[in-house]
Design a protein around this motif. Structure first.
Motif, PDB file in Angstrom:
ATOM      1  N   VAL A  72      10.398 -16.670  -4.372  1.00 18.49           N
ATOM      2  CA  VAL A  72       9.769 -16.276  -5.628  1.00 18.49           C
ATOM      3  C   VAL A  72       8.422 -15.621  -5.353  1.00 18.49           C
ATOM      4  N   ASN A  73       7.660 -16.168  -4.426  1.00 14.95           N
ATOM      5  CA  ASN A  73       6.363 -15.615  -4.060  1.00 14.95           C
ATOM      6  C   ASN A  73       6.518 -14.225  -3.458  1.00 14.95           C
ATOM      7  N   SER A  74       7.507 -14.044  -2.642  1.00 12.80           N
ATOM      8  CA  SER A  74       7.766 -12.745  -2.029  1.00 12.80           C
ATOM      9  C   SER A  74       8.161 -11.717  -3.081  1.00 12.80           C
ATOM     10  N   ASN A  75       8.995 -12.115  -4.035  1.00 17.34           N
ATOM     11  CA  ASN A  75       9.402 -11.198  -5.098  1.00 17.34           C
ATOM     12  C   ASN A  75       8.217 -10.816  -5.991  1.00 17.34           C
ATOM     13  N   ALA A  76       7.333 -11.758  -6.244  1.00 16.33           N
ATOM     14  CA  ALA A  76       6.158 -11.476  -7.066  1.00 16.33           C
ATOM     15  C   ALA A  76       5.234 -10.487  -6.367  1.00 16.33           C
ATOM     16  N   MET A  77       5.051 -10.668  -5.079  1.00 18.37           N
ATOM     17  CA  MET A  77       4.213  -9.737  -4.311  1.00 18.37           C
ATOM     18  C   MET A  77       4.833  -8.345  -4.303  1.00 18.37           C
ATOM     19  N   ARG A  78       6.124  -8.282  -4.097  1.00 18.90           N
ATOM     20  CA  ARG A  78       6.816  -7.004  -4.079  1.00 18.90           C
ATOM     21  C   ARG A  78       6.697  -6.305  -5.438  1.00 18.90           C
ATOM     22  N   SER A  79       6.850  -7.056  -6.505  1.00 24.61           N
ATOM     23  CA  SER A  79       6.719  -6.489  -7.849  1.00 24.61           C
ATOM     24  C   SER A  79       5.305  -5.970  -8.085  1.00 24.61           C
ATOM     25  N   GLY A  80       4.311  -6.703  -7.637  1.00 21.64           N
ATOM     26  CA  GLY A  80       2.924  -6.275  -7.779  1.00 21.64           C
ATOM     27  C   GLY A  80       2.645  -4.986  -7.035  1.00 21.64           C
ATOM     28  N   VAL A  81       3.167  -4.879  -5.819  1.00 21.27           N
ATOM     29  CA  VAL A  81       2.981  -3.662  -5.031  1.00 21.27           C
ATOM     30  C   VAL A  81       3.669  -2.475  -5.691  1.00 21.27           C
ATOM     31  N   VAL A  82       4.852  -2.698  -6.228  1.00 28.68           N
ATOM     32  CA  VAL A  82       5.583  -1.619  -6.900  1.00 28.68           C
ATOM     33  C   VAL A  82       4.828  -1.158  -8.142  1.00 28.68           C
ATOM     34  N   VAL A  83       4.289  -2.095  -8.912  1.00 29.73           N
ATOM     35  CA  VAL A  83       3.547  -1.740 -10.129  1.00 29.73           C
ATOM     36  C   VAL A  83       2.284  -0.971  -9.772  1.00 29.73           C
ATOM     37  N   LEU A  84       1.536  -1.432  -8.791  1.00 35.05           N
ATOM     38  CA  LEU A  84       0.321  -0.727  -8.377  1.00 35.05           C
ATOM     39  C   LEU A  84       0.636   0.666  -7.835  1.00 35.05           C
ATOM     40  N   GLY A  85       1.708   0.769  -7.076  1.00 28.37           N
ATOM     41  CA  GLY A  85       2.118   2.080  -6.570  1.00 28.37           C
ATOM     42  C   GLY A  85       2.500   3.025  -7.697  1.00 28.37           C
ATOM     43  N   ALA A  86       3.206   2.510  -8.681  1.00 29.79           N
ATOM     44  CA  ALA A  86       3.603   3.344  -9.820  1.00 29.79           C
ATOM     45  C   ALA A  86       2.383   3.788 -10.617  1.00 29.79           C
ATOM     46  N   LEU A  87       1.420   2.898 -10.798  1.00 32.61           N
ATOM     47  CA  LEU A  87       0.193   3.270 -11.509  1.00 32.61           C
ATOM     48  C   LEU A  87      -0.593   4.337 -10.741  1.00 32.61           C
ATOM     49  N   ALA A  88      -0.708   4.169  -9.438  1.00 29.38           N
ATOM     50  CA  ALA A  88      -1.421   5.158  -8.625  1.00 29.38           C
ATOM     51  C   ALA A  88      -0.712   6.503  -8.665  1.00 29.38           C
ATOM     52  N   PHE A  89       0.599   6.489  -8.553  1.00 27.87           N
ATOM     53  CA  PHE A  89       1.374   7.726  -8.601  1.00 27.87           C
ATOM     54  C   PHE A  89       1.230   8.408  -9.963  1.00 27.87           C
ATOM     55  N   GLY A  90       1.268   7.640 -11.035  1.00 30.31           N
ATOM     56  CA  GLY A  90       1.106   8.197 -12.373  1.00 30.31           C
ATOM     57  C   GLY A  90      -0.273   8.793 -12.572  1.00 30.31           C
ATOM     58  N   TYR A  91      -1.301   8.115 -12.081  1.00 34.09           N
ATOM     59  CA  TYR A  91      -2.665   8.616 -12.202  1.00 34.09           C
ATOM     60  C   TYR A  91      -2.822   9.942 -11.453  1.00 34.09           C
ATOM     61  N   LEU A  92      -2.331   9.987 -10.231  1.00 40.55           N
ATOM     62  CA  LEU A  92      -2.435  11.227  -9.445  1.00 40.55           C
ATOM     63  C   LEU A  92      -1.636  12.359 -10.080  1.00 40.55           C
ATOM     64  N   THR A  93      -0.485  12.038 -10.634  1.00 43.32           N
ATOM     65  CA  THR A  93       0.326  13.054 -11.296  1.00 43.32           C
ATOM     66  C   THR A  93      -0.410  13.635 -12.495  1.00 43.32           C
ATOM     67  N   LEU A  94      -1.029  12.777 -13.291  1.00 43.63           N
ATOM     68  CA  LEU A  94      -1.786  13.262 -14.442  1.00 43.63           C
ATOM     69  C   LEU A  94      -2.989  14.101 -14.007  1.00 43.63           C
ATOM     70  N   GLN A  95      -3.689  13.658 -12.980  1.00 42.60           N
ATOM     71  CA  GLN A  95      -4.850  14.407 -12.509  1.00 42.60           C
ATOM     72  C   GLN A  95      -4.460  15.783 -11.986  1.00 42.60           C
ATOM     73  N   LEU A  96      -3.407  15.840 -11.206  1.00 41.15           N
ATOM     74  CA  LEU A  96      -2.973  17.125 -10.657  1.00 41.15           C
ATOM     75  C   LEU A  96      -2.340  18.009 -11.715  1.00 41.15           C
ATOM     76  N   GLY A  97      -1.616  17.412 -12.650  1.00 40.85           N
ATOM     77  CA  GLY A  97      -0.930  18.191 -13.669  1.00 40.85           C
ATOM     78  C   GLY A  97      -1.865  18.774 -14.712  1.00 40.85           C
ATOM     79  N   PHE A  98      -2.893  18.013 -15.074  1.00 41.21           N
ATOM     80  CA  PHE A  98      -3.792  18.464 -16.132  1.00 41.21           C
ATOM     81  C   PHE A  98      -5.112  19.015 -15.617  1.00 41.21           C
TER      82      PHE A  98
END
Length: 74
Positions: A3-29
């Protein structure tokens, strides 16, 4: 432990998605944001006049002799 491993993995995926979304918005706009910023800079007469007036005041102070160092004899 799993459960701890899955929570860490989910956190990393969420942070990665947020970073990717932020960079996409910055580059796109970026072109739109730069145009908007230059339009605001060109439109705002208060900021440009205050900076030019402060530069003129500094230049005027440099040209005038320092009155505190005048030689008065009593």
């Amino acid at each position: 432990m799993k459960v701890n491993s899955n929570a860490m993995r989910s956190g990393v995926v969420v942070l990665g998605a947020l970073a990717f979304g932020y960079l996409t918005l910055q580059l796109g706009f970026r072109p739109f944001l730069e145009r908007a910023q230059s339009a605001v800079d060109d439109f705002d007469p208060a900021s440009s006049s205050s900076s030019s007036s402060s530069a003129a005041a500094e230049q005027q102070e440099q040209q005038q002799p320092d009155s505190s160092s005048s030689t008065r004899r009593f």
